[in-house]
Design a protein around this motif. Sequence first.
Motif, PDB file in Angstrom:
ATOM      1  N   LEU A 179      29.276 104.049  -4.180  1.00  0.00           N
ATOM      2  CA  LEU A 179      28.255 104.119  -5.218  1.00  0.00           C
ATOM      3  C   LEU A 179      26.906 104.561  -4.687  1.00  0.00           C
ATOM      4  O   LEU A 179      26.198 105.343  -5.305  1.00  0.00           O
ATOM      5  CB  LEU A 179      28.107 102.737  -5.851  1.00  0.00           C
ATOM      6  CG  LEU A 179      27.957 102.743  -7.361  1.00  0.00           C
ATOM      7  CD1 LEU A 179      29.222 103.274  -7.984  1.00  0.00           C
ATOM      8  CD2 LEU A 179      27.645 101.360  -7.841  1.00  0.00           C
TER       9      LEU A 179
ATOM     10  N   GLY B 200      21.996 110.386  -8.525  1.00  0.00           N
ATOM     11  CA  GLY B 200      21.463 109.578  -9.635  1.00  0.00           C
ATOM     12  C   GLY B 200      21.973 110.013 -10.998  1.00  0.00           C
ATOM     13  O   GLY B 200      22.266 109.168 -11.854  1.00  0.00           O
ATOM     14  N   GLY B 201      22.112 111.318 -11.208  1.00  0.00           N
ATOM     15  CA  GLY B 201      22.574 111.812 -12.507  1.00  0.00           C
ATOM     16  C   GLY B 201      23.994 111.339 -12.795  1.00  0.00           C
ATOM     17  O   GLY B 201      24.299 110.860 -13.893  1.00  0.00           O
TER      18      GLY B 201
ATOM     19  N   LEU C   6      25.480 108.754 -11.432  1.00  0.00           N
ATOM     20  CA  LEU C   6      25.482 107.299 -11.574  1.00  0.00           C
ATOM     21  C   LEU C   6      25.022 106.907 -12.977  1.00  0.00           C
ATOM     22  O   LEU C   6      25.647 106.052 -13.629  1.00  0.00           O
ATOM     23  CB  LEU C   6      24.580 106.666 -10.503  1.00  0.00           C
ATOM     24  CG  LEU C   6      24.555 105.143 -10.469  1.00  0.00           C
ATOM     25  CD1 LEU C   6      25.958 104.575 -10.341  1.00  0.00           C
ATOM     26  CD2 LEU C   6      23.695 104.658  -9.303  1.00  0.00           C
ATOM     27  N   ALA C   7      23.958 107.537 -13.461  1.00  0.00           N
ATOM     28  CA  ALA C   7      23.449 107.239 -14.809  1.00  0.00           C
ATOM     29  C   ALA C   7      24.521 107.550 -15.852  1.00  0.00           C
ATOM     30  O   ALA C   7      24.755 106.768 -16.784  1.00  0.00           O
ATOM     31  CB  ALA C   7      22.182 108.039 -15.084  1.00  0.00           C
TER      32      ALA C   7
ATOM     33  N   PHE D  38      27.322 105.111 -15.672  1.00  0.00           N
ATOM     34  CA  PHE D  38      26.895 103.793 -16.175  1.00  0.00           C
ATOM     35  C   PHE D  38      26.907 103.778 -17.706  1.00  0.00           C
ATOM     36  O   PHE D  38      27.460 102.885 -18.328  1.00  0.00           O
ATOM     37  CB  PHE D  38      25.507 103.474 -15.638  1.00  0.00           C
ATOM     38  CG  PHE D  38      25.232 102.006 -15.570  1.00  0.00           C
ATOM     39  CD1 PHE D  38      25.532 101.285 -14.430  1.00  0.00           C
ATOM     40  CD2 PHE D  38      24.695 101.345 -16.659  1.00  0.00           C
ATOM     41  CE1 PHE D  38      25.298  99.933 -14.378  1.00  0.00           C
ATOM     42  CE2 PHE D  38      24.457  99.978 -16.615  1.00  0.00           C
ATOM     43  CZ  PHE D  38      24.755  99.273 -15.470  1.00  0.00           C
TER      44      PHE D  38
ATOM     45  N   ARG E   9      30.384 103.833 -19.438  1.00  0.00           N
ATOM     46  CA  ARG E   9      31.325 102.814 -18.949  1.00  0.00           C
ATOM     47  C   ARG E   9      32.377 102.489 -20.002  1.00  0.00           C
ATOM     48  O   ARG E   9      32.149 102.630 -21.198  1.00  0.00           O
ATOM     49  CB  ARG E   9      30.578 101.564 -18.503  1.00  0.00           C
ATOM     50  CG  ARG E   9      29.771 100.864 -19.565  1.00  0.00           C
ATOM     51  CD  ARG E   9      28.939  99.759 -18.908  1.00  0.00           C
ATOM     52  NE  ARG E   9      28.216  98.964 -19.879  1.00  0.00           N
ATOM     53  CZ  ARG E   9      26.972  99.207 -20.281  1.00  0.00           C
ATOM     54  NH1 ARG E   9      26.308 100.252 -19.788  1.00  0.00           N
ATOM     55  NH2 ARG E   9      26.385  98.420 -21.155  1.00  0.00           N
TER      56      ARG E   9
ATOM     57  N   LEU F 208      23.910  90.555 -19.979  1.00  0.00           N
ATOM     58  CA  LEU F 208      24.637  91.670 -19.363  1.00  0.00           C
ATOM     59  C   LEU F 208      24.576  91.465 -17.867  1.00  0.00           C
ATOM     60  O   LEU F 208      23.481  91.376 -17.303  1.00  0.00           O
ATOM     61  CB  LEU F 208      23.972  93.013 -19.693  1.00  0.00           C
ATOM     62  CG  LEU F 208      23.885  93.432 -21.152  1.00  0.00           C
ATOM     63  CD1 LEU F 208      23.102  94.738 -21.278  1.00  0.00           C
ATOM     64  CD2 LEU F 208      25.294  93.615 -21.708  1.00  0.00           C
TER      65      LEU F 208
ATOM     66  N   CYS G 178      25.813  92.999 -14.197  1.00  0.00           N
ATOM     67  CA  CYS G 178      26.407  94.129 -13.494  1.00  0.00           C
ATOM     68  C   CYS G 178      26.803  93.686 -12.092  1.00  0.00           C
ATOM     69  O   CYS G 178      25.959  93.223 -11.319  1.00  0.00           O
ATOM     70  CB  CYS G 178      25.389  95.265 -13.439  1.00  0.00           C
ATOM     71  SG  CYS G 178      25.987  96.704 -12.557  1.00  0.00           S
TER      72      CYS G 178
ATOM     73  N   ILE H 110      21.083 101.706  -8.945  1.00  0.00           N
ATOM     74  CA  ILE H 110      21.221 101.578 -10.401  1.00  0.00           C
ATOM     75  C   ILE H 110      19.850 101.433 -11.060  1.00  0.00           C
ATOM     76  O   ILE H 110      19.577 102.023 -12.103  1.00  0.00           O
ATOM     77  CB  ILE H 110      22.156 100.395 -10.752  1.00  0.00           C
ATOM     78  CG1 ILE H 110      23.583 100.754 -10.344  1.00  0.00           C
ATOM     79  CG2 ILE H 110      22.080 100.049 -12.232  1.00  0.00           C
ATOM     80  CD1 ILE H 110      24.570  99.610 -10.442  1.00  0.00           C
TER      81      ILE H 110
ATOM     82  N   ALA I  73      18.397 104.967 -11.099  1.00  0.00           N
ATOM     83  CA  ALA I  73      19.067 106.031 -11.857  1.00  0.00           C
ATOM     84  C   ALA I  73      19.212 105.711 -13.341  1.00  0.00           C
ATOM     85  O   ALA I  73      19.330 106.622 -14.150  1.00  0.00           O
ATOM     86  CB  ALA I  73      20.445 106.317 -11.258  1.00  0.00           C
ATOM     87  N   THR I  74      19.241 104.439 -13.697  1.00  0.00           N
ATOM     88  CA  THR I  74      19.575 104.101 -15.086  1.00  0.00           C
ATOM     89  C   THR I  74      18.472 103.276 -15.746  1.00  0.00           C
ATOM     90  O   THR I  74      17.519 102.856 -15.096  1.00  0.00           O
ATOM     91  CB  THR I  74      20.888 103.276 -15.157  1.00  0.00           C
ATOM     92  OG1 THR I  74      20.605 101.930 -14.761  1.00  0.00           O
ATOM     93  CG2 THR I  74      21.965 103.852 -14.251  1.00  0.00           C
TER      94      THR I  74
ATOM     95  N   PHE J  68      19.205 100.435 -17.117  1.00  0.00           N
ATOM     96  CA  PHE J  68      19.820  99.113 -17.233  1.00  0.00           C
ATOM     97  C   PHE J  68      18.772  98.014 -17.165  1.00  0.00           C
ATOM     98  O   PHE J  68      17.926  97.995 -16.279  1.00  0.00           O
ATOM     99  CB  PHE J  68      20.835  98.932 -16.097  1.00  0.00           C
ATOM    100  CG  PHE J  68      21.567  97.619 -16.139  1.00  0.00           C
ATOM    101  CD1 PHE J  68      22.351  97.273 -17.239  1.00  0.00           C
ATOM    102  CD2 PHE J  68      21.489  96.719 -15.084  1.00  0.00           C
ATOM    103  CE1 PHE J  68      23.039  96.070 -17.275  1.00  0.00           C
ATOM    104  CE2 PHE J  68      22.173  95.523 -15.109  1.00  0.00           C
ATOM    105  CZ  PHE J  68      22.946  95.193 -16.204  1.00  0.00           C
TER     106      PHE J  68
ATOM    107  N   ILE K 142      29.771  94.097 -16.298  1.00  0.00           N
ATOM    108  CA  ILE K 142      29.921  95.519 -15.972  1.00  0.00           C
ATOM    109  C   ILE K 142      30.305  95.650 -14.503  1.00  0.00           C
ATOM    110  O   ILE K 142      29.550  95.234 -13.622  1.00  0.00           O
ATOM    111  CB  ILE K 142      28.601  96.269 -16.219  1.00  0.00           C
ATOM    112  CG1 ILE K 142      28.162  96.113 -17.674  1.00  0.00           C
ATOM    113  CG2 ILE K 142      28.731  97.741 -15.836  1.00  0.00           C
ATOM    114  CD1 ILE K 142      26.699  96.487 -17.911  1.00  0.00           C
TER     115      ILE K 142
END
Lengths: 171, 171
Positions: free
Chosen positions: A153, A158-159, A161-162, A165, A168, B54, B56, B67, B70-71, B73, B113
């Motif tokens: 991971l 990053g793209g 992973l996003a 995520f 999912r 949530l 993860c 994470i 990149a996200t 979350f 998750i």
Amino acid sequence: MAFYLLERDRDAGRHLASVMAASMDRIGRCESCRTLTEAPLCSICMNPKRDQGLVCVVEGPSDVAAIEQATEFSGGYFVLGGRLSPLDGIGPEELELGRLRQRLAGGGVRELILAISPTIEGSATSHYIAEMAALAQVPVTRIAHGVPLGGELEYVDGGTLAHAFSGRLPV
Amino acid sequence: MAFYLLERDRDAGRHLASVMAASMDRIGRCESCRTLTEAPLCSICMNPKRDQGLVCVVEGPSDVAAIEQATEFSGGYFVLGGRLSPLDGIGPEELELGRLRQRLAGGGVRELILAISPTIEGSATSHYIAEMAALAQVPVTRIAHGVPLGGELEYVDGGTLAHAFSGRLPV
Ligand SMILES: [Zn+2]
Ligand SMILES: [Zn+2]
């Protein structure tokens, strides 16, 4: 390779050149799926055991080879020969999408599988084809995008992973 | 790095060593999520805006960082500190899965998750935790596995391609 042949083996070089020239003349594109073939129809399109009700759309003949090697897929293909790229003058006509539209309109296709690289141009191409299939009321799927198998991971961009995520799935 | 410091800047080397020694003493693991932190609870667990309903699950603190970067979350984490690997003596206890079990049993978790690398050990770990969550009747999802964004299909390994193909999704 050319240097090696020039220095070591000019006869082999001449033979290779003639084989290549013959291939350039002989190998054309399959009338149905547009992959490279010496016959009017390729061996996959000719094979009665292949289920042409499943059609997998790929960018090039090398993708056909990759899918044939890696998966148990037993349907048919449509080989684009590229991706939509308006700036390079590659539009729907260059990819012969009219032929795909005909195939979708002909009924018989139960699922159109988009196995196109998740690059920017690839995504635009997928989107275009998905709309075409929607008009013809053919169900469309796309191969999964996400973290590659065996991928750690923390080394995934990053793209991806996003995307992995937000995309999912229930376990 | 050690050679560079020995040859060029021994004072900087001494300073770095003392900072490292202090960190080794000071940095522990968050009592709730097990990530690295100087306080009993990490900044994410302390943040009332984070939705701890949530959760993860990741392998290490670097995955939390990836994470977060990149996200979008905004939930909580559980940091395993590794993967199940019986041959290396890493079992459920070493990963402190009892703490995760307690958190799941406590109610309040609406989605677990799994953001664990799709390696062989990672998959075994995901499977183990998914069963734990099923027992506690907590819904489980996993991040998408497949072709990475920007990836050309023909350069993707066969295992990933097969997985992406069989795991295709409706468009
Ligand atoms: Zn064909
Ligand atoms: Zn924490």
